[in-house]
Design an enzyme around this catalytic site. Structure first.
Site, short mmCIF file in Angstrom:
data_model
loop_
_atom_site.label_atom_id
_atom_site.label_comp_id
_atom_site.label_asym_id
_atom_site.label_seq_id
_atom_site.Cartn_x
_atom_site.Cartn_y
_atom_site.Cartn_z
N GLU A 104 0.83 -1.19 0.00
CA GLU A 104 0.00 0.00 0.00
C GLU A 104 0.87 1.25 0.00
O GLU A 104 1.94 1.27 0.60
CB GLU A 104 -0.92 0.00 1.22
CG GLU A 104 -1.94 -1.14 1.17
CD GLU A 104 -2.95 -1.10 2.30
OE1 GLU A 104 -4.10 -1.46 2.04
OE2 GLU A 104 -2.60 -0.75 3.43
N CYS A 117 3.39 8.55 0.72
CA CYS A 117 3.92 7.67 1.77
C CYS A 117 4.19 6.31 1.14
O CYS A 117 3.28 5.66 0.63
CB CYS A 117 2.88 7.58 2.90
SG CYS A 117 3.42 6.50 4.23
N CYS A 124 6.43 -6.56 7.65
CA CYS A 124 7.53 -6.01 8.43
C CYS A 124 7.90 -6.99 9.54
O CYS A 124 7.03 -7.69 10.07
CB CYS A 124 7.10 -4.68 9.06
SG CYS A 124 8.44 -3.81 9.90
N CYS A 128 6.45 -3.98 16.07
CA CYS A 128 6.01 -2.91 16.97
C CYS A 128 4.55 -3.20 17.39
O CYS A 128 3.72 -3.55 16.56
CB CYS A 128 6.11 -1.54 16.30
SG CYS A 128 7.82 -1.12 15.89
N CYS A 131 1.37 -1.39 15.54
CA CYS A 131 1.37 -1.22 14.08
C CYS A 131 0.71 -2.39 13.36
O CYS A 131 1.02 -3.55 13.62
CB CYS A 131 2.82 -1.06 13.60
SG CYS A 131 2.94 -0.89 11.81
N GLY A 173 6.70 -1.62 6.24
CA GLY A 173 8.08 -2.11 6.27
C GLY A 173 9.06 -1.20 6.99
O GLY A 173 8.76 -0.05 7.32
N SER A 205 12.03 6.91 7.32
CA SER A 205 11.65 6.73 8.73
C SER A 205 12.12 5.37 9.21
O SER A 205 11.87 4.36 8.55
CB SER A 205 10.13 6.86 8.86
OG SER A 205 9.73 6.68 10.19
N SER A 227 11.58 6.64 14.84
CA SER A 227 10.38 6.33 15.61
C SER A 227 10.78 6.01 17.04
O SER A 227 11.33 4.95 17.31
CB SER A 227 9.65 5.15 14.98
OG SER A 227 9.15 5.53 13.72
N LEU A 228 10.52 6.93 17.95
CA LEU A 228 11.04 6.79 19.32
C LEU A 228 9.98 6.17 20.25
O LEU A 228 10.23 5.14 20.87
CB LEU A 228 11.48 8.16 19.83
CG LEU A 228 12.47 8.13 20.98
CD1 LEU A 228 13.80 7.54 20.55
CD2 LEU A 228 12.69 9.54 21.55
N ASN A 303 -3.56 5.36 15.90
CA ASN A 303 -4.73 4.85 15.20
C ASN A 303 -4.97 3.43 15.69
O ASN A 303 -4.17 2.55 15.40
CB ASN A 303 -4.50 4.86 13.69
CG ASN A 303 -4.36 6.27 13.19
OD1 ASN A 303 -5.20 7.11 13.47
ND2 ASN A 303 -3.27 6.54 12.48
N CYS A 346 -1.46 6.37 9.52
CA CYS A 346 -0.23 5.77 10.04
C CYS A 346 -0.52 4.45 10.74
O CYS A 346 -1.40 4.38 11.59
CB CYS A 346 0.38 6.67 11.11
SG CYS A 346 1.23 8.05 10.47
#
Ligand code: SAH
Length: 357
Positions: A104, A117, A124, A128, A131, A173, A205, A227-228, A303, A346
């Protein structure tokens, strides 16, 4: 004609995608075919600037060269893409790859920008917690031509007068887990013989693959986002398990050791999770951690994923958090969710069996 049927030395295996090639490689091919080297730029111009779909279109090339190229290469295009449109103008493309895997990409129009994006992998492996793509696991890396095909597919969807202005590798990914292909993609995107896009308009990112991050910044001038999401190792281990390999102090040390110019360009992404990482104490710790780096912080509304116990922070909590960062002299922005109604926001990218095989 017949001698042309034998793959010449240096030719790629049958049916490689020409869009994967860099100038040096095309020059080599052209030399192998016994042609002058200026032909390389001529071919690449057809491929990237004019988006040629076949070698036959390249009328100003000798037929022998076109035939030579045809033997070993195709010029890939996304085979099919399905577009959903959000009420806020965001458009999500589902792109089907040759092996029926799907990825996507999202077109995000804002007042001044038209951002694409882009995905870097099918699925991936970074796992996380918050996600959607992580739930797919890693299917495979994307090739450079597949990454680039997202730009072509997106351009086809734009209305007359619309133009992509910014490119972010924030789709499916972990781009730095697909490093060699990512760097090749960036070279093709930014070179004058390729797409001619300014590297300042491109952001990669990463969840924080430290060695690759350092390499990327020494090899290309693109922007970096990290990404922290957490200010303690305990929490980050849980939210982004790669933290067990590259813990916060290692990650931030790597950022600190970059030349100032590069450092000041780093954006730290922080997904706001109610009661998990959005307290006043978290904000203060973030100021301490990021302050010396002079980076920016981008606060992202979470989200929610189906069946996830995590909840997004309230707007008030996000604004309070932002205020503390600003008081600590950090640049802190809030990223509004776009394309929520079409699952294009996101962390919502999840392309598995959308289209029956
Ligand atoms: N692997 C890379 C790029 C893909 S994720 C990375 O980790 O940065 C791109 C951004 O989307 C990351 O900042 C990630 O934290 C964020 N994201 C992922 N899932 C999300 C969700 N459910 N809600 C909001 N942001 C999310």
């Amino acid at each position: 004609m017949n001698e042309n049927r034998e793959p010449l030395p240096g030719a790629a295996p049958a049916s490689a995608d020409f869009r994967d090639l860099t100038l040096v490689e095309v020059e080599q091919l052209v030399a192998n075919a016994g042609e002058r080297s200026y032909r390389a730029r001529q071919i690449l111009h057809w491929v990237h600037a004019r988006a040629a779909g076949s070698f036959d279109e390249m009328r100003d090339l000798p037929a022998s060269l076109r035939n030579y190229l045809k033997q070993s290469f195709t010029i890939g295009h996304p085979v099919s893409s399905f577009v959903s449109r959000s009420s806020d103008g965001t458009r999500k493309l589902l792109i089907r790859l040759d092996d029926a895997e799907e990825i996507e990409s999202v077109i995000i129009p804002t007042e001044k920008r038209m951002t694409l994006c882009m995905s870097s992998q099918v699925g991936c492996a970074m796992a996380c917690e918050f996600c959607a793509t992580a739930r797919m696991g890693l299917h495979r890396n994307l090739t450079s031509s597949e990454m680039l095909s997202q730009i072509l597919a997106a351009r086809r969807e734009l209305a007359v007068g619309e133009e992509l202005t910014n490119f972010v590798f924030m789709g499916m990914g972990e781009p730095l887990a697909n490093y060699p292909r990512l760097v090749r993609t960036l070279a093709i995107m930014t070179s004058e013989w390729g797409m001619g896009i300014s590297p300042r308009r491109i952001t990669v990112s990463t969840v924080g693959l430290v060695p690759m991050m350092e390499r990327l910044l020494s090899e290309t001038p693109v922007n970096l986002a990290v990404s922290l999401h957490a200010t303690t190792n305990e929490l980050r281990d849980r939210l982004a398990p790669i933290n067990k390999r590259y813990p916060l102090e290692v990650l931030l040390d790597a950022c600190r050791n970059l030349p100032i110019k590069r450092r000041s360009r780093i954006t730290f992404e922080y997904v706001m999770l109610a009661g998990v990482n959005d307290s006043i104490a978290d904000a203060r710790r973030l100021v301490k951690l990021i302050g010396p780096l002079r980076g920016k912080v981008n606060l992202i509304f979470y989200n929610p994923l189906p069946d996830s116990p995590l909840r997004t922070s309230s707007r008030a909590a996000v604004e309070d958090f932002q205020a503390i960062l600003k008081n600590g002299n950090l640049t802190a922005t809030i990223r509004e969710s776009r394309g929520l109604d079409i699952a294009a926001a996101c962390g919502q990218l999840y392309a598995e069996q959308h289209i029956p095989a």
